[in-house]
Scaffold this active site. Structure first.
Site, PDB file in Angstrom:
ATOM      1  N   LYS A 179      21.585  44.849  -3.944  1.00 46.07           N
ATOM      2  CA  LYS A 179      21.029  45.866  -4.844  1.00 46.07           C
ATOM      3  C   LYS A 179      19.531  45.594  -4.949  1.00 46.07           C
ATOM      4  O   LYS A 179      19.091  44.742  -5.712  1.00 46.07           O
ATOM      5  CB  LYS A 179      21.709  45.726  -6.214  1.00 46.07           C
ATOM      6  CG  LYS A 179      21.605  46.900  -7.155  1.00 46.07           C
ATOM      7  CD  LYS A 179      20.255  47.413  -7.399  1.00 46.07           C
ATOM      8  CE  LYS A 179      19.505  47.330  -8.616  1.00 46.07           C
ATOM      9  NZ  LYS A 179      18.248  48.132  -8.454  1.00 46.07           N
ATOM     10  N   VAL A 236      15.471  40.700 -18.089  1.00 44.84           N
ATOM     11  CA  VAL A 236      16.712  41.159 -17.433  1.00 44.84           C
ATOM     12  C   VAL A 236      17.561  39.950 -17.024  1.00 44.84           C
ATOM     13  O   VAL A 236      18.777  39.930 -17.213  1.00 44.84           O
ATOM     14  CB  VAL A 236      16.397  42.055 -16.215  1.00 44.84           C
ATOM     15  CG1 VAL A 236      17.659  42.360 -15.414  1.00 44.84           C
ATOM     16  CG2 VAL A 236      15.736  43.349 -16.666  1.00 44.84           C
ATOM     17  N   GLY A 237      16.896  38.918 -16.497  1.00 44.33           N
ATOM     18  CA  GLY A 237      17.620  37.734 -16.017  1.00 44.33           C
ATOM     19  C   GLY A 237      18.375  37.019 -17.121  1.00 44.33           C
ATOM     20  O   GLY A 237      19.470  36.489 -16.886  1.00 44.33           O
ATOM     21  N   GLU A 254      15.994  33.514 -10.699  1.00 49.70           N
ATOM     22  CA  GLU A 254      14.574  33.151 -10.565  1.00 49.70           C
ATOM     23  C   GLU A 254      13.762  34.180 -11.334  1.00 49.70           C
ATOM     24  O   GLU A 254      13.848  35.376 -11.032  1.00 49.70           O
ATOM     25  CB  GLU A 254      14.163  33.128  -9.086  1.00 49.70           C
ATOM     26  CG  GLU A 254      14.828  32.041  -8.279  1.00 49.70           C
ATOM     27  CD  GLU A 254      14.514  30.637  -8.761  1.00 49.70           C
ATOM     28  OE1 GLU A 254      13.495  30.441  -9.458  1.00 49.70           O
ATOM     29  OE2 GLU A 254      15.310  29.741  -8.470  1.00 49.70           O
ATOM     30  N   CYS A 288       5.182  36.134  -8.451  1.00 54.09           N
ATOM     31  CA  CYS A 288       5.696  35.269  -9.534  1.00 54.09           C
ATOM     32  C   CYS A 288       4.891  33.980  -9.591  1.00 54.09           C
ATOM     33  O   CYS A 288       4.768  33.369 -10.642  1.00 54.09           O
ATOM     34  CB  CYS A 288       7.173  34.976  -9.309  1.00 54.09           C
ATOM     35  SG  CYS A 288       7.512  34.296  -7.692  1.00 54.09           S
ATOM     36  N   GLU A 389       3.661  36.951 -19.529  1.00 56.53           N
ATOM     37  CA  GLU A 389       3.418  37.288 -18.122  1.00 56.53           C
ATOM     38  C   GLU A 389       2.824  38.692 -18.043  1.00 56.53           C
ATOM     39  O   GLU A 389       3.449  39.651 -18.497  1.00 56.53           O
ATOM     40  CB  GLU A 389       4.732  37.235 -17.335  1.00 56.53           C
ATOM     41  CG  GLU A 389       4.521  37.481 -15.850  1.00 56.53           C
ATOM     42  CD  GLU A 389       5.816  37.475 -15.039  1.00 56.53           C
ATOM     43  OE1 GLU A 389       6.793  38.114 -15.462  1.00 56.53           O
ATOM     44  OE2 GLU A 389       5.831  36.844 -13.963  1.00 56.53           O
TER      45      GLU A 389
HETATM   46  P1  NAP Z   1      13.293  43.399 -13.120  1.00 55.62           P
HETATM   47  O1  NAP Z   1      12.891  44.628 -13.824  1.00 55.62           O
HETATM   48  O2  NAP Z   1      13.929  42.316 -13.917  1.00 55.62           O
HETATM   49  O3  NAP Z   1      14.281  43.871 -11.944  1.00 55.62           O
HETATM   50  C1  NAP Z   1      14.806  42.963 -11.004  1.00 55.62           C
HETATM   51  C2  NAP Z   1      16.070  43.565 -10.397  1.00 55.62           C
HETATM   52  O4  NAP Z   1      17.081  43.628 -11.410  1.00 55.62           O
HETATM   53  C3  NAP Z   1      15.879  45.003  -9.895  1.00 55.62           C
HETATM   54  O5  NAP Z   1      16.658  45.199  -8.745  1.00 55.62           O
HETATM   55  C4  NAP Z   1      16.421  45.814 -11.056  1.00 55.62           C
HETATM   56  O6  NAP Z   1      16.839  47.108 -10.703  1.00 55.62           O
HETATM   57  C5  NAP Z   1      17.603  44.959 -11.471  1.00 55.62           C
HETATM   58  N1  NAP Z   1      18.115  45.215 -12.811  1.00 55.62           N
HETATM   59  C6  NAP Z   1      17.499  45.845 -13.845  1.00 55.62           C
HETATM   60  N2  NAP Z   1      18.343  45.909 -14.917  1.00 55.62           N
HETATM   61  C7  NAP Z   1      19.491  45.301 -14.560  1.00 55.62           C
HETATM   62  C8  NAP Z   1      20.730  45.038 -15.216  1.00 55.62           C
HETATM   63  N3  NAP Z   1      20.953  45.410 -16.481  1.00 55.62           N
HETATM   64  N4  NAP Z   1      21.705  44.385 -14.543  1.00 55.62           N
HETATM   65  C9  NAP Z   1      21.499  43.971 -13.264  1.00 55.62           C
HETATM   66  N5  NAP Z   1      20.349  44.211 -12.583  1.00 55.62           N
HETATM   67  C10 NAP Z   1      19.355  44.848 -13.216  1.00 55.62           C
HETATM   68  O7  NAP Z   1      12.065  42.732 -12.356  1.00 55.62           O
HETATM   69  P2  NAP Z   1      10.980  43.433 -11.430  1.00 55.62           P
HETATM   70  O8  NAP Z   1      10.056  44.222 -12.303  1.00 55.62           O
HETATM   71  O9  NAP Z   1      11.659  44.115 -10.296  1.00 55.62           O
HETATM   72  O10 NAP Z   1      10.213  42.169 -10.812  1.00 55.62           O
HETATM   73  C11 NAP Z   1       9.141  41.531 -11.415  1.00 55.62           C
HETATM   74  C12 NAP Z   1       9.591  40.246 -12.081  1.00 55.62           C
HETATM   75  O11 NAP Z   1      10.216  39.391 -11.118  1.00 55.62           O
HETATM   76  C13 NAP Z   1       8.437  39.434 -12.645  1.00 55.62           C
HETATM   77  O12 NAP Z   1       8.795  38.927 -13.899  1.00 55.62           O
HETATM   78  C14 NAP Z   1       8.291  38.297 -11.644  1.00 55.62           C
HETATM   79  O13 NAP Z   1       7.703  37.116 -12.169  1.00 55.62           O
HETATM   80  C15 NAP Z   1       9.706  38.073 -11.246  1.00 55.62           C
HETATM   81  N6  NAP Z   1       9.791  37.363  -9.965  1.00 55.62           N
HETATM   82  C16 NAP Z   1      10.224  36.060  -9.973  1.00 55.62           C
HETATM   83  C17 NAP Z   1      10.277  35.335  -8.781  1.00 55.62           C
HETATM   84  C18 NAP Z   1      10.766  33.905  -8.751  1.00 55.62           C
HETATM   85  O14 NAP Z   1      11.140  33.446  -7.677  1.00 55.62           O
HETATM   86  N7  NAP Z   1      10.768  33.191  -9.861  1.00 55.62           N
HETATM   87  C19 NAP Z   1       9.891  35.953  -7.587  1.00 55.62           C
HETATM   88  C20 NAP Z   1       9.451  37.277  -7.632  1.00 55.62           C
HETATM   89  C21 NAP Z   1       9.415  37.979  -8.817  1.00 55.62           C
HETATM   90  P3  NAP Z   1      15.836  48.359 -10.911  1.00 55.62           P
HETATM   91  O15 NAP Z   1      14.688  48.151 -10.014  1.00 55.62           O
HETATM   92  O16 NAP Z   1      16.688  49.509 -10.545  1.00 55.62           O
HETATM   93  O17 NAP Z   1      15.437  48.359 -12.354  1.00 55.62           O
END
Ligand code: NAP
Length: 498
Positions: A179, A236-237, A254, A288, A389
Site C-alpha cells: 500500500k 499514523v505510526g 519507522e 526523515c 518535525e
Molecule cells: P503518513 O501520512 O504517516 O503516511 C504513511 C503511509 O501510511 C501512507 O501510505 C499513508 O497512506 C498510510 N496511512 C495513512 N493513514 C493510515 C492508517 N490509518 N492506517 C494505515 N496506513 C495509513 O506519512 P507521509 O506523510 O507519507 O510521510 C512522511 C513521514 O514519514 C515523515 O514523518 C517522515 O519523517 C517519515 N519517514 C520516516 C522514515 C524513517 O525511516 N524513519 C523514512 C521516510 C519517511 P496515504 O498516503 O493514503 O495517506
C-alpha cells in the site's frame, strides 16, 4: 491542439492488473507543474485490500516453499531490470514527488543495492545448531517466513523505501500486500512491474493504491496479515502500532525525525557547512534523516551563521527535472502549507529569520509548491520549531557553550533518528557517540543516508520494532523455529519442568 492522453493505472492482485471494486480513480499532479497530470490511480477500499490479502495467501503457498536461493534469482533479476529502467524510474520519482533528478537517481541506485544485498541473504538464511542437554538428541533452529505481510510506505522515497522493505521480505519467503502513499502511486506501479517482469509468481506481490485510512487500515485489521512494515509519520505510526499490537502482529514502524548536527569550534568548517547545507536543503528537507537543527559552539557561532547564510543564498531553486537545480518544490500543497505555517510559528515565537521564509512566486514558480530554503537563528529548545518535525527546507540554529550543553539540546526532543557531530577531537567524538540519543550517529558527515548492509532506524518517537536493512531485516521478516529431534533407539529419561 489534441488533449494529452492521461493513463489510468490499476491495482495488481493475484498476478493481474485490475480495477478497484469502488470503480473510482484519483489524479496525481506534478508538484513542479500543477497542470501536468502524472496519471489516474485506483481509489481502492477495504474490499480491494482484502482481495489482495486473499491472493497473497495463495501466493504464499508457492513462495514459502521456493528455496531461498531460487527466490534470490528473481530478486537479482529485478535488480537488473531496475538498472535498465533507472533513468525512466528516476524521472517518474521527480515528476510525481518533486525531488531533484540527481537525488532520484541516487534513490534508484539505493533500491538496487538493497535488492543485491537481500538476494545475497538467500544463501545465508542461517539458523544455528547447539548441543542438546539430552543424549541422542539434535537441537537446531530454522527460519520461516512470517506469512502475509503489509508494506505501507510514505511518499518521500517512493522507490527506495518500498524496495528496502520488499526485497528482504521476499527473500525470506513472505507474500506481500503493498500500500504505497497516495501521493506517489506511479513509482509503486513501476516497482511492481519490475518484480512482475522478474518472474515473481502470482499473488506473491500485490499492489493496492488508495487512502491509508481504508486500505492501510484493512491490512492492520485483517487476521490473515501477520506482519506490517510501516514507514511514515509518528502520528499514523503510533495508532498503527497500537492497533497491530492488539492483534499481536509483528510490526516495525519507522517514523519521524528532528535531526541535529553539532558543530564544535575545532571543526573543519568547510566540511561542516557542506554537510549541513546538503542535509537541510537537499531533497527540499523532505527526508526523515534531513538536518533540521544545528547546534554551534559559541566561539564560532557568528562566523558559522554568516557562512551558512552565504552558502544557502547560492542554492538554485526550480523544477527538479533540470539537473542544475539544488532545491526543488515541496511535494504537495499540504506540505507547502505546513512549512509556511511553521515559518509563521517560528517568527511568532521570537526566532530570528536569518534567511528565506517566503513562498516563491512569478513565472514557473506559480506552477509549483516552492518555498525558499529558510534559516532561523537564536532558536531555543522549548520553541515548537525546535521540537516538532517540519519536514521541509527549514533549518533552526542554536548556540551552546560546550559539547555537554550541545548534547543536551540535541537530546531534548522526543525524536531520535539520526545525528552528527563535526569535530577533530577524537575524545569529544566518542563522548558524543556514547551519549547522543539517536539510532544512527555520524561523525564529520551529514545526518543523511545509510548503507543497506547496516541497520536503519531510530529511537523514541522515530521508530519501534526491529531495525530495517542489514541482518536485522531477516530477523524481522522471519520467525525462528526451534527443532528437537530424538533419534535414540529407546525412550530417554526427560526433565519434567517444562
Ligand atoms: P503518513 O501520512 O504517516 O503516511 C504513511 C503511509 O501510511 C501512507 O501510505 C499513508 O497512506 C498510510 N496511512 C495513512 N493513514 C493510515 C492508517 N490509518 N492506517 C494505515 N496506513 C495509513 O506519512 P507521509 O506523510 O507519507 O510521510 C512522511 C513521514 O514519514 C515523515 O514523518 C517522515 O519523517 C517519515 N519517514 C520516516 C522514515 C524513517 O525511516 N524513519 C523514512 C521516510 C519517511 P496515504 O498516503 O493514503 O495517506
Amino acid at each position: 491542439m489534441a488533449a494529452t492522453q492521461i493513463t489510468t493505472y490499476k491495482n495488481y492482485i493475484g498476478g493481474q492488473w485490475v480495477e478497484s471494486v469502488t470503480g473510482k480513480t484519483y489524479p496525481v499532479h506534478n508538484p513542479a507543474r500543477n497542470g501536468q497530470v502524472v496519471g489516474e490511480f485506483q481509489t481502492s477500499g477495504a474490499e480491494d485490500a482484502l482481495k489482495a490479502v486473499a491472493a497473497a495467501k495463495e501466493g504464499l503457498k508457492i513462495w514459502a516453499d521456493t528455496p531461498a536461493p531460487a527466490r534470490a534469482g528473481i530478486i537479482f533479476k529485478a535488480m537488473e531490470i531496475m538498472g535498465r529502467r533507472a533513468q525512466e524510474i528516476a524521472e517518474t520519482i521527480t515528476t510525481e514527488e518533486g525531488k531533484p533528478i540527481g537525488d532520484a537517481l541516487g534513490e534508484v541506485r539505493r533500491a538496487m543495492n538493497i535488492m543485491e544485498y537481500a538476494a545475497g541473504e538467500g544463501r545465508r538464511m542461517f539458523g544455528y545448531t547447539t548441543p542438546s542437554e539430552l543424549p541422542n538428541t539434535v537441537a537446531y533452529t530454522i527460519r520461516r517466513p512470517i506469512g502475509v505481510v503489509g508494506i505501507i510506505t510514505p511518499w518521500n522515497f517512493p522507490i527506495a523505501i518500498p524496495a528496502w522493505k520488499m526485497a528482504p521480505a521476499l527473500i525470506c519467503g513472505n507474500a506481500l500486500v503493498f500500500k504505497p502513499a497516495s501521493a506517489t502511486p506511479l513509482s509503486a506501479v513501476k516497482l511492481t512491474e519490475i518484480f512482475e517482469e522478474a518472474g515473481l509468481p502470482p499473488g506473491v506481490l500485490n499492489l493496492v493504491t488508495g487512502p491509508g485510512g481504508q486500505v492501510g487500515n484493512a491490512l492492520v485489521e485483517s487476521p490473515d496479515v501477520k506482519g506490517i512494515s510501516f514507514t511514515g509519520s509518528t502520528e499514523v505510526g503510533t495508532d498503527l502500532y497500537a492497533e497491530s499490537a492488539k492483534r499481536l502482529k509483528k510490526v516495525q514502524a519507522e517514523l519521524g525525525g528532528k535531526n541535529a548536527v553539532i558543530v564544535l569550534s575545532d571543526a573543519d568548517m568547510d566540511k561542516a557547512l557542506g554537510g549541513i547545507v546538503q542535509g537541510a536543503f537537499g531533497s527540499t528537507g523532505q527526508r526523515c534523516t534531513a538536518t533540521s537543527r544545528v547546534i554551534v559552539e559559541e566561539d564560532v557561532y557568528d562566523q558559522f551563521v554568516s557562512e551558512l547564510v552565504e552558502r544557502t543564498s547560492k542554492l538554485t531553486i526550480g523544477d527538479g527535472i533540470d539537473p542544475s537545480i539544488d532545491v526543488s518544490p515541496l511535494s504537495s500543497k499540504n506540505q507547502k502549507d505546513q512549512v509556511l505555517e511553521y515559518i509563521g510559528i517560528g517568527t511568532e515565537e521570537g526566532a530570528n529569520l536569518a534567511f528565506g521564509g517566503r513562498a516563491l512566486s512569478g513565472g514557473d514558480y506559480d506552477e509549483g509548491y516552492y518555498v525558499e530554503p529558510t534559516i532561523f537563528t537564536g532558536v531555543s529548545p522549548e520553541m515548537r520549531i525546535a521540537k516538532e518535525e517540519i519536514f521541509g527546507p527549514v533549518l533552526t540554529v542554536f548556540k551552546a557553550k560546550d559539547l555537554p550543553e550541545a548534547i543536551d539540546i540535541s537530546n531534548s526532543v522526543e525524536f531520535g533518528l539520526s545525528s552528527s557531530v563535526y569535530t577533530k577531537d577524537i575524545t569529544k567524538a566518542y563522548e558524543y557517540i556514547n551519549t547522543v540519543e539517536t539510532g544512527m550517529v555520524h561523525v564529520n558527515a551529514p545526518t543523511l543516508g545509510g548503507e543497506v548492509h547496516l541497520p536503519f532506524g531510530g529511537l523514541g518517537a522515530s521508530g519501534v520494532g526491529a531495525r530495517e536493512q542489514g541482518t536485522s531485516a531477516v530477523d524481522f521478516f522471519t520467525e525462528v523455529i526451534t527443532v528437537y529431534i530424538d533419534h535414540a533407539a529407546e525412550a530417554t529419561e526427560r526433565a519434567k519442568f517444562i
